[in-house]
Each structure stands twice: as C-alpha cells, then as structure tokens.
Design a protein around this motif. Structure first.
Motif, short mmCIF file in Angstrom:
data_model
loop_
_atom_site.label_atom_id
_atom_site.label_comp_id
_atom_site.label_asym_id
_atom_site.label_seq_id
_atom_site.Cartn_x
_atom_site.Cartn_y
_atom_site.Cartn_z
N MET A 1 0.85 -1.21 0.00
CA MET A 1 0.00 0.00 0.00
C MET A 1 0.88 1.25 0.00
SD MET A 1 -3.18 1.26 0.27
CE MET A 1 -4.04 -0.28 0.56
N ILE A 2 0.62 2.12 -0.98
CA ILE A 2 1.39 3.35 -1.04
C ILE A 2 0.76 4.36 -0.09
CG2 ILE A 2 2.09 5.28 -2.52
CD1 ILE A 2 1.93 3.32 -4.87
N SER A 3 1.58 4.99 0.67
CA SER A 3 1.06 5.98 1.61
C SER A 3 1.98 7.19 1.58
CB SER A 3 1.04 5.36 3.01
OG SER A 3 0.74 6.35 3.95
N SER A 4 1.44 8.36 1.64
CA SER A 4 2.29 9.54 1.63
C SER A 4 1.57 10.70 2.28
CB SER A 4 2.67 9.90 0.20
OG SER A 4 1.52 10.32 -0.49
N THR A 5 2.35 11.72 2.57
CA THR A 5 1.76 12.92 3.16
C THR A 5 1.99 14.07 2.20
OG1 THR A 5 2.25 12.08 5.33
CG2 THR A 5 1.82 14.42 5.16
N ILE A 6 0.92 14.71 1.78
CA ILE A 6 1.02 15.83 0.85
C ILE A 6 1.02 17.11 1.68
CG2 ILE A 6 0.03 16.74 -1.29
CD1 ILE A 6 -0.69 14.02 -2.04
N GLU A 7 1.42 18.23 0.98
CA GLU A 7 1.66 19.51 1.70
C GLU A 7 0.67 19.82 2.82
OE1 GLU A 7 1.22 20.49 -2.37
OE2 GLU A 7 2.16 18.64 -1.72
N THR A 8 -0.59 19.47 2.59
CA THR A 8 -1.62 19.78 3.58
C THR A 8 -1.35 19.06 4.90
OG1 THR A 8 -2.89 17.91 2.80
CG2 THR A 8 -3.40 20.04 1.83
N GLY A 9 -0.52 18.04 4.83
CA GLY A 9 -0.27 17.28 6.03
C GLY A 9 -1.25 16.13 6.20
N SER A 10 -2.25 16.08 5.26
CA SER A 10 -3.22 14.99 5.38
C SER A 10 -2.66 13.72 4.76
CB SER A 10 -4.52 15.38 4.68
OG SER A 10 -4.27 15.68 3.32
N PRO A 11 -2.75 12.62 5.47
CA PRO A 11 -2.24 11.37 4.92
C PRO A 11 -3.15 10.89 3.79
CG PRO A 11 -3.25 11.01 7.06
CD PRO A 11 -3.40 12.47 6.76
N VAL A 12 -2.54 10.43 2.72
CA VAL A 12 -3.30 9.97 1.56
C VAL A 12 -2.90 8.54 1.25
CG1 VAL A 12 -3.64 10.29 -0.90
CG2 VAL A 12 -3.51 12.27 0.58
N GLU A 13 -3.89 7.69 1.18
CA GLU A 13 -3.61 6.29 0.88
C GLU A 13 -4.47 5.84 -0.28
OE1 GLU A 13 -4.08 3.44 3.92
OE2 GLU A 13 -2.17 3.91 4.88
N LEU A 14 -3.89 4.98 -1.11
CA LEU A 14 -4.67 4.43 -2.20
C LEU A 14 -5.59 3.35 -1.66
CD1 LEU A 14 -1.94 4.18 -4.97
CD2 LEU A 14 -3.87 5.76 -4.85
N GLN A 171 -3.98 16.17 -6.50
CA GLN A 171 -2.85 17.10 -6.42
C GLN A 171 -1.71 16.67 -7.32
OE1 GLN A 171 -2.07 17.72 -2.23
NE2 GLN A 171 -4.01 18.77 -1.94
N GLU A 172 -2.05 16.36 -8.58
CA GLU A 172 -1.11 16.01 -9.66
C GLU A 172 -0.49 14.62 -9.52
OE1 GLU A 172 -0.91 17.56 -12.48
OE2 GLU A 172 -2.23 19.14 -11.75
N ARG A 173 -0.86 13.88 -8.50
CA ARG A 173 -0.29 12.55 -8.33
C ARG A 173 -1.24 11.45 -8.82
NH1 ARG A 173 1.84 11.05 -2.88
NH2 ARG A 173 2.52 9.37 -4.21
N PHE A 174 -0.68 10.31 -9.07
CA PHE A 174 -1.39 9.06 -9.39
C PHE A 174 -1.94 8.99 -10.81
CE2 PHE A 174 -2.41 9.87 -4.75
CZ PHE A 174 -1.42 9.05 -4.25
N ARG A 175 -1.65 9.96 -11.67
CA ARG A 175 -2.17 9.91 -13.05
C ARG A 175 -1.65 8.68 -13.79
NH1 ARG A 175 -4.58 14.94 -14.19
NH2 ARG A 175 -3.54 16.76 -13.31
N ASN A 176 -0.50 8.17 -13.38
CA ASN A 176 0.17 7.09 -14.09
C ASN A 176 -0.36 5.70 -13.76
OD1 ASN A 176 1.39 7.94 -11.57
ND2 ASN A 176 2.81 6.24 -11.85
N LEU A 177 -1.24 5.56 -12.78
CA LEU A 177 -1.76 4.22 -12.47
C LEU A 177 -2.49 3.66 -13.69
CD1 LEU A 177 -3.34 4.83 -8.93
CD2 LEU A 177 -1.07 3.87 -9.46
#
Ligand code: IMP
Ligand code: MG
Length: 189
Positions: A1-14, A171-177
């Motif tokens: 599972m990919i997990s990351s934190t974007i500028e907002t500080g909110s954790p985003v998970e697929l 936020q410009e991420r994940f377009r490549n899935l």
C-alpha cells in the motif's frame, strides 16, 4: 500500500481498485464502436481535455484504428469549483486549430458537478463546428450542479468516492496508475 503525506499534512492512501485495466479497455472499445456508428465514416476531430483525459484520449484514438481521426488539446483548470458553489473554469491552453466546420468530439476524464463540461460545450459551440458531441470516461452524477450530460459515458462511478489513476489525479499525483482506484482518505479536488 502506497502511503504519503502531501503539503496539507493529510495522509493519503490508495484504496481499492474501482475500475480494472480490463474494465477501462472495455469501456474505451465500446465508445470507439459507438463513435464509428454515429459518425459513419465522416472524420472525427477529437478535442482532448488535459491533463485528465491524456490516457483516455490516447487509448480512444488507438481504438478507432483506421477511422479518420484528428486530435487537438485544451488545458483547463477547474480549480476553485469543487463544491464551493462557484463555477471557475479557466482556459490555460487553447486549441491549435480552429474547430470550425469539423465534427468535434470533446474527450473528458470525469464529469462531476458539470461546470467544466458545460463551459467546454459553450466554448466549442461558439466556434461554429459542424457538430459537437462529448464523451467522458467516467460519470460521477452525485453532485451534478449543471444540467449537462455527455453523449457517451464509459463507466458509471459506483459511489461518491474520489478516484485516481488512468489520468485522474489528486494534487497532480497518481495519473500514471494503469487502473482507477479510490482514494482512501476523504479529500476534495
Ligand atoms: P466538474 O466541473 O465538477 O464536472 O469537474 C470535473 C473535473 O474535476 C474533472 O475533469 C477532474 O479534473 C476533476 N475531478 C472531479 N472528480 C474527480 C475525481 O474523483 N478524481 C479526480 N479528479 C476529479
Ligand atoms: Mg484534476
């Protein structure tokens, strides 16, 4: 599972896969078949709306095979809409060629509130094409604010989730899935 934190500080998970590669390919092939029947050999001028429709428009034109197709691009930003109750669609890059006298098919990624498609249809019609039709890979009708409906829809969003992949971003991420997944945390575009 990919997990990351974007500028907002909110954790985003697929989250789970909502549309598989096969489901997407099936939808693309079906729309290509419908366009061939509708336009019956007359040239189609695709206007792909970037960036979201990048993968969809590429696969759709490939699925049209030897059918006469040309393509042009517009870049729009719908920043400032998104449940804010305001239509703020901005044209960031215009067409290279005039669509006048052509059979224009607008190619969109996803229709949500409908502001973007309604702006694009009005914009295109003002330029005197022969015809304007529109297709969307995904219809997400849960928050429709403008009474607008694409002529061709690939897939119906099953619920009110935020979707990413196959061109769609958060936020410009994940377009490549290669498939389309739900974003796990509750976020707005
Ligand atoms: P509308 O003007 O509300 O119909 O906004 C449509 C645009 O919002 C799309 O072209 C996408 O860029 C974006 N959008 C809406 N829903 C989603 C989603 O679930 N995932 C990613 N982008 C979305
Ligand atoms: Mg977007």
């Amino acid at each position: 599972m990919i997990s990351s934190t974007i500028e907002t500080g909110s954790p985003v998970e697929l989250g789970p896969v909502v549309f598989s590669e096969d489901a997407i390919a099936g939808a693309v092939a079906r729309i290509a078949g419908q366009l061939k029947v509708e336009f019956d050999g007359q040239p189609i001028h695709m206007v792909a709306i970037l960036k979201g429709a990048l993968l969809f428009s590429a696969d759709l034109m490939r699925a049209l095979g030897e059918y006469p197709v040309t393509i042009d691009f517009m870049v729009v930003s719908s920043y400032g809409t998104g449940r804010s109750g305001k239509a703020d669609v901005r044209l960031l890059k215009d067409l290279d060629q005039s669509p006048s006298g052509k059979n224009v098919v607008l190619v969109e990624d996803i229709i949500d509130e409908g502001y973007t498609l309604s702006y694009l249809l009005a914009n295109m019609r003002s330029r005197r094409p022969l015809r304007v039709q529109s297709c969307a890979l995904i219809d997400k009708p849960f928050h429709r604010a403008v009474n607008v409906k694409p002529d061709y829809v690939g897939l119906q969003a099953p619920d009110d989730a935020f979707l990413v992949g196959y061109g769609l971003d958060f936020q410009e991420r994940f377009r490549n899935l290669p498939h389309i997944r739900q974003l796990q945390s509750r976020v707005l575009k």
